[in-house]
Scaffold this motif. Structure first.
Motif, PDB file in Angstrom:
ATOM      1  N   ASN A 253       0.753  -1.197  -0.010  1.00  0.00           N
ATOM      2  CA  ASN A 253       0.017   0.077  -0.024  1.00  0.00           C
ATOM      3  C   ASN A 253       0.888   1.267  -0.095  1.00  0.00           C
ATOM      4  OD1 ASN A 253      -2.118  -1.456   0.070  1.00  0.00           O
ATOM      5  ND2 ASN A 253      -2.772  -1.455   2.262  1.00  0.00           N
TER       6      ASN A 253
ATOM      7  N   LEU B 191      -0.871   4.443  -1.970  1.00  0.00           N
ATOM      8  CA  LEU B 191      -2.173   4.386  -1.425  1.00  0.00           C
ATOM      9  C   LEU B 191      -2.012   4.928   0.065  1.00  0.00           C
ATOM     10  CD1 LEU B 191      -3.898   1.016  -2.600  1.00  0.00           C
ATOM     11  CD2 LEU B 191      -4.550   3.325  -3.494  1.00  0.00           C
ATOM     12  N   GLU B 192      -1.192   4.507   0.532  1.00  0.00           N
ATOM     13  CA  GLU B 192      -0.828   5.095   1.849  1.00  0.00           C
ATOM     14  C   GLU B 192       0.263   5.728   2.113  1.00  0.00           C
ATOM     15  OE1 GLU B 192      -1.627   2.082   5.155  1.00  0.00           O
ATOM     16  OE2 GLU B 192      -3.238   1.523   3.875  1.00  0.00           O
TER      17      GLU B 192
ATOM     18  N   SER C  74      -0.449   8.189  -5.937  1.00  0.00           N
ATOM     19  CA  SER C  74      -1.001   6.727  -6.283  1.00  0.00           C
ATOM     20  C   SER C  74      -0.946   7.004  -8.043  1.00  0.00           C
ATOM     21  CB  SER C  74      -2.294   6.731  -5.893  1.00  0.00           C
ATOM     22  OG  SER C  74      -3.283   7.705  -6.103  1.00  0.00           O
ATOM     23  N   GLY C  75      -1.210   5.899  -8.734  1.00  0.00           N
ATOM     24  CA  GLY C  75      -1.100   5.919 -10.083  1.00  0.00           C
ATOM     25  C   GLY C  75       0.109   6.046 -10.796  1.00  0.00           C
TER      26      GLY C  75
ATOM     27  N   TYR D 122      -0.718  -1.856  -9.567  1.00  0.00           N
ATOM     28  CA  TYR D 122      -1.281  -2.666  -8.234  1.00  0.00           C
ATOM     29  C   TYR D 122      -2.397  -3.668  -8.445  1.00  0.00           C
ATOM     30  CZ  TYR D 122      -1.753  -3.285  -3.129  1.00  0.00           C
ATOM     31  OH  TYR D 122      -1.878  -3.871  -1.947  1.00  0.00           O
TER      32      TYR D 122
ATOM     33  N   GLN E 285      -4.480  -6.424  -6.684  1.00  0.00           N
ATOM     34  CA  GLN E 285      -4.728  -6.817  -5.481  1.00  0.00           C
ATOM     35  C   GLN E 285      -4.999  -8.448  -5.050  1.00  0.00           C
ATOM     36  OE1 GLN E 285      -6.895  -3.604  -3.195  1.00  0.00           O
ATOM     37  NE2 GLN E 285      -6.772  -2.929  -4.991  1.00  0.00           N
TER      38      GLN E 285
ATOM     39  N   LEU F 157     -10.722  -8.541  -8.370  1.00  0.00           N
ATOM     40  CA  LEU F 157     -11.477  -7.157  -8.586  1.00  0.00           C
ATOM     41  C   LEU F 157     -11.828  -6.841  -9.814  1.00  0.00           C
ATOM     42  CD1 LEU F 157      -9.296  -5.305  -6.189  1.00  0.00           C
ATOM     43  CD2 LEU F 157     -11.505  -6.562  -5.560  1.00  0.00           C
TER      44      LEU F 157
ATOM     45  N   PRO G 277      -7.772   1.221 -16.835  1.00  0.00           N
ATOM     46  CA  PRO G 277      -6.761   2.055 -16.729  1.00  0.00           C
ATOM     47  C   PRO G 277      -6.645   2.967 -17.758  1.00  0.00           C
ATOM     48  CG  PRO G 277      -6.046  -0.273 -16.545  1.00  0.00           C
ATOM     49  CD  PRO G 277      -7.405  -0.299 -16.943  1.00  0.00           C
TER      50      PRO G 277
ATOM     51  N   LEU H 133      -9.512   5.669 -17.579  1.00  0.00           N
ATOM     52  CA  LEU H 133      -9.051   6.504 -16.587  1.00  0.00           C
ATOM     53  C   LEU H 133      -7.933   7.346 -16.874  1.00  0.00           C
ATOM     54  CD1 LEU H 133      -9.210   4.115 -13.370  1.00  0.00           C
ATOM     55  CD2 LEU H 133     -10.822   5.774 -14.051  1.00  0.00           C
TER      56      LEU H 133
ATOM     57  N   VAL I  45     -12.387  -2.835  -4.957  1.00  0.00           N
ATOM     58  CA  VAL I  45     -12.623  -2.221  -6.184  1.00  0.00           C
ATOM     59  C   VAL I  45     -12.130  -0.477  -6.048  1.00  0.00           C
ATOM     60  CG1 VAL I  45     -14.160  -1.392  -8.039  1.00  0.00           C
ATOM     61  CG2 VAL I  45     -14.054  -3.770  -7.164  1.00  0.00           C
TER      62      VAL I  45
ATOM     63  N   ARG J  78     -10.188   0.865  -3.781  1.00  0.00           N
ATOM     64  CA  ARG J  78      -8.875   0.884  -3.626  1.00  0.00           C
ATOM     65  C   ARG J  78      -8.211   0.657  -4.962  1.00  0.00           C
ATOM     66  NH1 ARG J  78      -7.032   0.655   1.530  1.00  0.00           N
ATOM     67  NH2 ARG J  78      -4.770  -0.143   1.064  1.00  0.00           N
ATOM     68  N   LEU J  79      -8.710  -0.159  -5.770  1.00  0.00           N
ATOM     69  CA  LEU J  79      -8.077  -0.222  -7.135  1.00  0.00           C
ATOM     70  C   LEU J  79      -8.227   1.075  -7.880  1.00  0.00           C
ATOM     71  CD1 LEU J  79      -7.086  -2.371  -9.223  1.00  0.00           C
ATOM     72  CD2 LEU J  79      -9.309  -2.467 -10.195  1.00  0.00           C
TER      73      LEU J  79
ATOM     74  N   LYS K  57      -8.447   3.704  -6.812  1.00  0.00           N
ATOM     75  CA  LYS K  57      -7.797   4.856  -5.827  1.00  0.00           C
ATOM     76  C   LYS K  57      -6.220   4.821  -6.535  1.00  0.00           C
ATOM     77  CE  LYS K  57      -6.463   6.832  -1.496  1.00  0.00           C
ATOM     78  NZ  LYS K  57      -6.232   6.610  -0.123  1.00  0.00           N
ATOM     79  N   SER K  58      -5.768   3.582  -6.716  1.00  0.00           N
ATOM     80  CA  SER K  58      -4.400   3.170  -6.974  1.00  0.00           C
ATOM     81  C   SER K  58      -4.082   3.707  -8.557  1.00  0.00           C
ATOM     82  CB  SER K  58      -4.007   1.861  -6.827  1.00  0.00           C
ATOM     83  OG  SER K  58      -4.624   0.965  -7.945  1.00  0.00           O
ATOM     84  N   MET K  59      -5.209   4.164  -9.247  1.00  0.00           N
ATOM     85  CA  MET K  59      -5.262   4.245 -10.693  1.00  0.00           C
ATOM     86  C   MET K  59      -5.453   5.864 -10.642  1.00  0.00           C
ATOM     87  SD  MET K  59      -6.354   1.361 -12.902  1.00  0.00           S
ATOM     88  CE  MET K  59      -7.832   0.788 -12.041  1.00  0.00           C
ATOM     89  N   SER K  60      -5.461   6.565  -9.516  1.00  0.00           N
ATOM     90  CA  SER K  60      -5.718   8.037  -9.378  1.00  0.00           C
ATOM     91  C   SER K  60      -7.055   8.260  -9.941  1.00  0.00           C
ATOM     92  CB  SER K  60      -4.838   8.843  -9.995  1.00  0.00           C
ATOM     93  OG  SER K  60      -3.448   8.400  -9.259  1.00  0.00           O
TER      94      SER K  60
ATOM     95  N   ARG L 134     -15.634   9.870 -11.556  1.00  0.00           N
ATOM     96  CA  ARG L 134     -15.331   8.659 -12.177  1.00  0.00           C
ATOM     97  C   ARG L 134     -15.963   7.327 -11.353  1.00  0.00           C
ATOM     98  NH1 ARG L 134     -15.298   6.876 -17.362  1.00  0.00           N
ATOM     99  NH2 ARG L 134     -14.011   8.536 -17.884  1.00  0.00           N
TER     100      ARG L 134
END
Lengths: 241, 246
Positions: free
Chosen positions: A47, A52-53, A71-72, A76, A78, A82, A96, A99, B146, B148-149, B151-154, B159
């Protein structure tokens, strides 16, 4: 050349220290695994590495640039796949790209291309519930690849699979990662898996998670019944204890 | 399974036959309990007036539902985005549900007159809460992994909202919508009881005052059928929206 570096990372929750002074580095194209018992702080470390943290102290660097808490920057994947149940496999894989503001048509084309590479093109328009465990993991991995990040963090990518599928996936995964030249760090509880897939193994241990040792893996015989393999496995198991 | 399904229909037919026999034997005075046949006759005879009234009630129900949908979406998203809004407003919304609709209706008539406004408002009040609860619960039920996922992709909040939270909330939203759909017609009818120019509630009050209980039962059947129809419509919409579940 070092791509990812975590320097003296420390993190606590509710005044309980989870990890302390962890230093980790990953070189370009290298596959590194994190091995340790449950609750030692492997996911916490991920994380932090993924942004993320934020750590209480220490920093994360990507190609020399400080990315602590951002992040980004790192892909990642998990523990569970998911995949969004209401999106088709192709729609899931292209997330991705969408986004990042990529045009939907282009995103779909790229998603279909990677699905073909991962032998999932026939499933592109299916919903994830129709896929087997192994197929779902492959789709999730395809999505992680499409983040376009130089470093991928994979949290127990095969833990939900049965032994046979897992073994097949490990071989396939190694081939894909090497062919793509991606730098990866993955968490595992399985020593065999760590030896099979890694160039280096970080062993985390202690009441507060610390790096206990780093083992370089260079075997001539990858058969897990070979003397060489078993000897290395014994060495690692000793360290994990 | 098929055998079990048929038994509910058998029971309904049995109740209707029993009702007809009781009516014919005049166990209960005829003007108080008309037979099913008499009810059907009344329905056919007064059909044009009932249909016209039903259109008015449906229009009120649709407007009230529309505003409730809009309001519940805005408030649920605000509650999801800002926890303080949730902490401040959700308890008030829960308490507001303890106030019976029928007690509020006369006040609305007093404040807004005999026009359409109090009817639409009452439907809004009746439908808003089930929709809001469905949405708030649904938005909160999005898979944490999901989130968190993303979030990990900003990903931005908007969105995440459209890509993850609203689709995850769909099931719970439709459960609330089904309840609201059935409440909406009843809400409009209750508001019309207290006065107005038309609608099933006004029709009901008129026939009740003139002791035409066959027409009273006829309009009750129409209200039930309308509620059932709206619920079926929601089910169809749900099936279309959640086709991935099939």
């Amino acid at each position: 050349m070092t791509v990812l570096e975590g320097r003296l990372l420390t993190k606590s929750y509710d005044n309980t220290k989870i990890i302390e002074d962890i230093c980790i580095d990953v070189k370009k194209g290298e596959m590194v695994s994190l091995l340790g018992v449950s609750g030692v702080g492997k996911t916490t470390l991920f994380n932090i590495l993924s942004g993320l943290e934020c750590p209480d102290s220490g920093d994360v660097f990507l190609n020399g640039e400080c990315i602590t808490g951002k992040s980004g920057k790192i892909g990642y994947m998990q523990q569970s796949d998911l995949l969004l149940p209401f999106k088709t496999v192709a729609e899931n894989v292209m997330i991705p790209l969408v986004l990042k503001g990529c045009d939907k048509k282009e995103a779909k084309e790229r998603a279909l291309a990677i699905l073909e590479e991962f032998s999932l093109k026939d499933c592109a328009n299916m919903y994830p519930s129709k896929l087997s465990g192994g197929m779902r993991q492959r789709a999730a991995l395809a999505r992680t690849f499409l983040t376009g990040c130089e470093v991928l963090l994979l949290d127990e990518p095969f833990s939900a699979l049965d032994a046979l599928t897992r073994s097949k996936m490990q071989q396939w995964f190694k081939g894909v990662i090497k062919s793509k030249g991606a730098s990866t760090v993955f968490i595992t509880h399985d020593v065999d898996e760590a030896i099979l897939l890694s160039d280096r193994i970080y062993i985390l241990g202690g009441n507060v998670g610390r790096i206990e040792s780093v083992t370089k893996v260079s075997l001539d015989n990858w058969d897990n019944t070979s003397e060489e393999f078993i000897k290395l496995k014994k060495q690692i198991l000793e360290k994990v204890k | 399974m098929k055998d079990i399904k048929i038994w509910d229909k058998v029971l309904i037919v049995f109740i209707l036959i029993l009702w007809q026999i009781i009516g014919m034997l005049e166990v209960v005075p005829k003007f108080m309990l008309p037979t099913p046949v008499e009810v059907i006759k009344a329905l056919v005879k007064d059909w044009s007036l009932i249909a016209q009234s039903a259109c008015i009630s449906l229009a009120e129900a649709a407007m009230g539902m529309g505003f409730a949908l809009l309001g519940s979406f805005v408030l649920a998203i605000a509650m999801d985005r800002f926890k303080i809004v949730h902490q401040m407003l959700f308890p008030i919304c829960v308490v507001s549900q303890t106030v019976p609709t029928i007690a509020v209706a006369p006040l609305l008539v007093l404040w807004f007159g005999f026009g359409m406004t109090p009817k639409v408002l009452l439907v809004f009040i009746t439908c808003f809460f089930p929709l809001l609860v469905g949405l708030v619960t649904g938005l909160d039920s999005a898979d944490k992994g999901v989130l968190r996922l993303y979030k990990s992709m900003s990903a931005t909040y908007l969105r995440v909202l459209f890509d993850v939270k609203i689709p995850y909330a769909a099931e719970s939203f439709f459960a609330g919508l089904k309840v609201s759909a059935s409440y909406s017609v009843v809400g409009a009818v209750i508001a019309e009881w207290l006065g107005g120019e038309g609608g099933l509630g006004v029709y009901m009050t008129r026939v009740r005052k003139s002791f035409q209980f066959d027409k009273m039962f006829a309009v009750i059947i129409v209200i039930s059928l309308l509620s059932l129809l709206l619920m079926k419509l929601v089910e169809l919409l749900e099936k279309k929206a959640l086709k991935w579940k099939q």
